[in-house]
Design an enzyme around this catalytic site. Structure first.
Site, mmCIF file in Angstrom:
data_model
loop_
_atom_site.group_PDB
_atom_site.id
_atom_site.type_symbol
_atom_site.label_atom_id
_atom_site.label_comp_id
_atom_site.label_asym_id
_atom_site.label_seq_id
_atom_site.Cartn_x
_atom_site.Cartn_y
_atom_site.Cartn_z
ATOM 1 N N GLU A 267 0.813 -1.201 0.000
ATOM 2 C CA GLU A 267 0.000 0.000 0.000
ATOM 3 C C GLU A 267 0.859 1.271 0.000
ATOM 4 O O GLU A 267 0.644 2.172 -0.804
ATOM 5 C CB GLU A 267 -0.844 -0.010 1.266
ATOM 6 C CG GLU A 267 -2.292 0.300 1.053
ATOM 7 C CD GLU A 267 -2.972 0.510 2.386
ATOM 8 O OE1 GLU A 267 -2.466 -0.038 3.397
ATOM 9 O OE2 GLU A 267 -3.984 1.230 2.419
ATOM 10 N N THR B 148 1.854 -7.803 -0.840
ATOM 11 C CA THR B 148 1.449 -7.750 0.566
ATOM 12 C C THR B 148 1.241 -9.161 1.040
ATOM 13 O O THR B 148 0.428 -9.897 0.482
ATOM 14 C CB THR B 148 0.153 -6.956 0.795
ATOM 15 O OG1 THR B 148 -0.626 -7.651 1.791
ATOM 16 C CG2 THR B 148 -0.687 -6.820 -0.420
ATOM 17 N N ASP C 209 -0.128 -10.033 3.568
ATOM 18 C CA ASP C 209 -1.435 -10.113 4.232
ATOM 19 C C ASP C 209 -2.587 -10.284 3.255
ATOM 20 O O ASP C 209 -3.720 -10.493 3.673
ATOM 21 C CB ASP C 209 -1.682 -8.841 5.062
ATOM 22 C CG ASP C 209 -0.757 -8.749 6.254
ATOM 23 O OD1 ASP C 209 -0.231 -9.787 6.677
ATOM 24 O OD2 ASP C 209 -0.570 -7.631 6.770
ATOM 25 N N GLY D 57 -1.329 -10.370 10.353
ATOM 26 C CA GLY D 57 -2.617 -9.817 9.945
ATOM 27 C C GLY D 57 -3.044 -8.708 10.896
ATOM 28 O O GLY D 57 -3.795 -8.954 11.816
ATOM 29 N N ARG D 58 -2.546 -7.520 10.644
ATOM 30 C CA ARG D 58 -2.827 -6.382 11.526
ATOM 31 C C ARG D 58 -4.253 -5.884 11.308
ATOM 32 O O ARG D 58 -4.987 -5.630 12.256
ATOM 33 C CB ARG D 58 -1.815 -5.269 11.196
ATOM 34 C CG ARG D 58 -1.640 -4.245 12.284
ATOM 35 C CD ARG D 58 -0.395 -4.512 13.122
ATOM 36 N NE ARG D 58 -0.343 -3.669 14.303
ATOM 37 C CZ ARG D 58 -0.853 -4.024 15.487
ATOM 38 N NH1 ARG D 58 -1.457 -5.175 15.632
ATOM 39 N NH2 ARG D 58 -0.752 -3.218 16.517
ATOM 40 N N ILE E 202 9.145 -15.849 10.652
ATOM 41 C CA ILE E 202 9.333 -17.019 9.784
ATOM 42 C C ILE E 202 8.218 -17.135 8.743
ATOM 43 O O ILE E 202 8.366 -17.823 7.754
ATOM 44 C CB ILE E 202 9.462 -18.347 10.572
ATOM 45 C CG1 ILE E 202 8.238 -18.611 11.441
ATOM 46 C CG2 ILE E 202 10.715 -18.360 11.419
ATOM 47 C CD1 ILE E 202 8.224 -20.045 12.003
ATOM 48 N N ARG F 137 7.365 -14.826 6.739
ATOM 49 C CA ARG F 137 7.634 -13.997 5.554
ATOM 50 C C ARG F 137 8.971 -14.274 4.907
ATOM 51 O O ARG F 137 9.341 -13.575 3.942
ATOM 52 C CB ARG F 137 7.454 -12.533 5.871
ATOM 53 C CG ARG F 137 8.425 -11.933 6.867
ATOM 54 C CD ARG F 137 8.067 -10.487 7.192
ATOM 55 N NE ARG F 137 7.507 -9.792 6.072
ATOM 56 C CZ ARG F 137 6.432 -9.002 6.112
ATOM 57 N NH1 ARG F 137 5.818 -8.789 7.245
ATOM 58 N NH2 ARG F 137 5.992 -8.410 5.034
#
Lengths: 341, 341, 341, 341
Positions: D103, D125, D127, D170-171, D272, D274
């Site tokens: 983003e 991303t 996520d 996952g914010r 780990i 990512r």
């Protein structure tokens, strides 16, 4: 000191870990210099070298294969080969050699040592068949790859009521078949050390069809029936009179289908057993072998090979190391037989 | 003969492989009968049993955990606990016991044996810290999981110019950190056996930032700084005065950030190190341990534990087995230090 | 409602995940009852059933294969087969059927639906060649297994200066070869949709030998040379005139060796591509297919198959679903060609 | 044409695959030239470049991370940042830019495009929360790593009768938790999109203890309880008022222990997820994104981002792409809820 390094024979996960350990310790602790010889004995034979410093070994620990390349070139079978190697070592200013390889490579190392070359060996055989060491690196990786494949075959065998045959490496010794078969829950394991009775194999296979678990036969490429059974034809044998590579698995499938009337399919794992990233066990073993090999060179202790005994890395004479093949003993096979059928 | 089996202490990949091997060989070769005790010593203490026959052990070889359940119940600390167990064994008609577990479980086994219970032990410690055996199953799996995690951290560390700290199991012994750190190419490894010098750790970390490779610090959960450094506060210590679980990694990250001015992040591997399918090495070792344990029972050889020495499975007295903790010797740590910095 | 479930055709990672999702949602949300038919269409044909309740589906999500068994029995080719199935459904009190399978299984489902049987289909093809759905479960698992194998072959190819050929599944569609070849960094990919020019293949292979990277050829089992090249002999063809299974890889190796003078070796992945635990992608897709299939049954919407379109699971008419094979379009192959040579 | 490439934001498996595809196609098909900018927007901001040719991208396809390095530098927040970038592009002779990032990175790309810079975006991303594309690369790898961890936790949970909590990334969007939880057979999944009711979570956990299966709670790092429940304290919140990173998992464990009286343990997967080698899905997706990005540049089609829609890679306006976050829709969460409890 200026030290040459080479890797010979079939590739094997962990070769790069050995090279890295040799160079890292040799440079940073002892201040030695290194030169890589390309493609096994072809390198020193033809004077084909490559730079081998800290930078060259960065990031190679987890990589399969060998940055030095490999070949099956045997200088002993080449006229004047040994002399050429001695000349080339002198010319490139190489004081000592670390030779990483199997029976053949170490056999050459021994002969060079007998003729005055300062050499230290590092054992490498994916088949785990060198007698002087408890384990060789690469073996654990191969066993894990084969075990994972056998795990996968189970679900297909069960779902389709089929016999599945998994052919693994092992021309003269059945270590990979024994360990992967035991780890994978095979219901029969066939190894070169013990000619198999096709009648018993079929009996095992048939007994599995009566339960909800389907049969998985793990067979070393060098396994063969007891004499007189499964009469083999010319095209099925190689020049040594052995069943040709990738052959025994398919022959077994045909024979099982003929005798039991059930479907049988073969998977030949082949080269995927020897490539790719090494397991942690093999990385640690290979790294320790490298560290101890450079110690031996530094100590001026030549004509030896590093070896694992229990949890210790020790030095054994090259003469000892290559004396005989380490095959699967009867007691180990009997352990596995408990699970047959 | 009717034989009870139990698994105690923390779970460990390979427990099911032991149980399967015990039952398969015990039933098919020796004709014994088995009964499972649930949740470690709680089972015989409360007479809580489950059926344990060929059918119960089908398909469990590749599964982590234990079909028998586990607990940390210690009958010795319970008033009349040992007598209750003897009574319950008599009542359920159990002639002998196979106890699979670590220091605590085997310690109880020893005391029961001293009081006349026929018991054979199978060593289990994911930390590999039992002195009488070269390796315990579960350790190789834990090391591989940690190594794979470290492999993954490398790419993040390189891409972001960060220090990454990986905290692995090992309260009193640094075996997992040593092997996974060596296999994963860590640039510092911190173990409980050797209090670390935070200044040196930071120096190593900083030296990595000057190359294109970023620092990976592998730290055992029981590692700690040399006295006086990194003054720890009340909330950071557990009741034993140790840095609390999952604590040392985060403390290190903070300290490294403070001292080097670089970002540092911690990953605590935790329970994923002890779960899931065992590696081939652990499946073979656990299976062999099971086979040899039932042999000992069958031979009437009690008060012993099976153990790996080199490539052989042998029997050692329970008294020997639990005498002392096997910690990382200085020589093994020095091997690893070559790669620090 | 009482609902029958069956799985037909070759096994595929994810079948159990579908079965579990169907039963979990059907029982807990809708209150339906289930019965399993064994071994594909053989089950309803012979009235061979098994219990299928919450307990039966516990723990099966990560397992490959199918707890219901499978077969290639085709009731349409059996005299009175369809009538027998209708009778057996009536007799076992089964109101509706969920048929999980590929082209053949769904073709039968369609014909049964035309004859009044309430049936919902779930598409299953490891080859990903069903036209009505973006992906089928099992495909992603097969591609990952093949990719991991190719990763391993790279190191061997590099170390030995050999061409390595990897034969993957794909009789009529080259999806697995395309994806695994692209993911594995193959330098040539050969698929059934596009007859290959052996001269170009050899040119690609030779160009790789000039760099330090060795050639990896990924070939679908159904790939074949353009007409006239590599004249095939009787024994090398199956009854359809195709190169026999496991055949094209070996033929290619021989041809490449003959034409380039370099060593070439083949690995045939075979059954390991379709067994074992599914990837997360396949588990999620299979689970969603199961959830939507039971919804369709609950809605009384029969004669349809669930399908993935983008990120949505939708329903398509069975008639549409089995109309044509989804082959690799030219544009997708051209994407991959960028990396050839 | 001379084209700059940069990677911004958190690292993500597949970045190298994009870079390789861009360069391979750009050089061999279109004859373009490339230059790498180091560490995201810091590169063009400071004119920090590195060579980026065919040789530089060899062998990077399977490697995690990014050879270009990354950072969170945002030129828009720096006075005169945009002008400096334009100047540096001109100075280094860069005609167009391919910006690979999330983003933030794409937001900068959009603003640069608005100011006349020729830029094409590639979405990244882990996520999976970018609205214009069905999937982003890296997500599938993260989900597989988390699923494998959950698989491992199952055996420990079962053996010890404990609740195990697995905290995943996952914010703001719960995609990783949703997919990994569904694939791993979690019995509760908690995502940021839906504040959870701690009473229900505890009820689910307790219901599992009555079966032989133990509870696994998968929680996204950004999940939080419905207002008023689990009153959070100052130290547990970050500067945004969110539960601090690695916090919600531990808070949940404490709360579950308090309310149910059962042991609960948390594993925070962290970095780990990512790092390391991408799955086949991510390698193919990343490769296709790279191929299509260079096509867009070659076509002179700037201000766009490549995106996956169904099985097609398309171009969408950067303005569209970064407009809104793609969160988990209610319907997808309801699918998963079938398996809760």
């Amino acid at each position: 000191m200026r030290i040459g390094v080479l890797t010979g024979g079939g590739d094997c996960p962990g070769l790069n870990a050995v090279i890295r350990a040799v160079v890292r310790k040799g440079v940073s602790l002892y201040g030695h210099e290194f030169v890589g010889f390309r493609d096994g004995w072809r390198g020193p034979l033809e004077g084909d070298t490559m730079p081998l410093d800290i930078q060259a070994v960065r990031g190679i620990l987890p990589r399969g294969g060998t940055i030095l390349g490999s070949s099956r070139t045997n200088p002993i079978k080449i006229d004047g080969g040994v002399e050429k190697i001695k000349d080339n070592l002198a010319e490139t200013g190489v004081d000592a050699l670390i030779a990483i390889g199997g029976e053949d490579t170490l056999g050459v190392a021994k002969q060079l040592f007998d003729k005055g070359v300062k050499v230290v060996g590092v054992p490498k055989t994916i088949d785990n068949d060198l007698s002087a060491t408890d384990y060789t690196f690469g073996f654990d990786t191969a066993v894990n790859i084969a075990t994972e494949a056998i795990d996968r075959l189970h679900t297909t065998a069960e779902s389709h009521h089929r016999a599945l045959i998994c052919e693994v490496m092992g021309r003269h010794a059945g270590w990979i078949a024994l360990h992967a078969g035991m780890a994978g829950g095979a219901n029969v394991i066939l190894i070169p050390e013990k000619p198999f009775d096709i009648d018993r194999v079929c009996a095992y296979v048939e007994s599995r069809f009566t339960t909800r678990y389907a049969p998985i036969v793990v067979v070393a490429e060098g396994a063969h029936p007891i004499e007189g059974q499964m009469a083999l034809q010319a095209g099925e044998l190689d020049s040594f009179g052995h069943v040709r590579l990738g052959g025994i698995g398919e022959l077994l499938a045909k024979e099982i289908e003929k005798r039991t009337g059930k479907e049988a399919r073969t998977t030949v794992l082949g080269h995927i057993q020897r490539g790719g990233t090494p397991t942690a066990f093999d990385r640690v073993l290979a790294t320790r072998f490298g560290l101890h090999a450079i110690d031996a060179v530094h100590d001026g202790h030549f004509g030896v090979m590093v070896a694992l005994q229990g949890t210790d890395v020790v030095r054994v004479a090259l003469a000892e190391a290559t004396k005989e093949l380490k095959t699967v003993p009867v007691s180990r096979y009997e352990e596995a037989e408990v699970f047959f059928g």
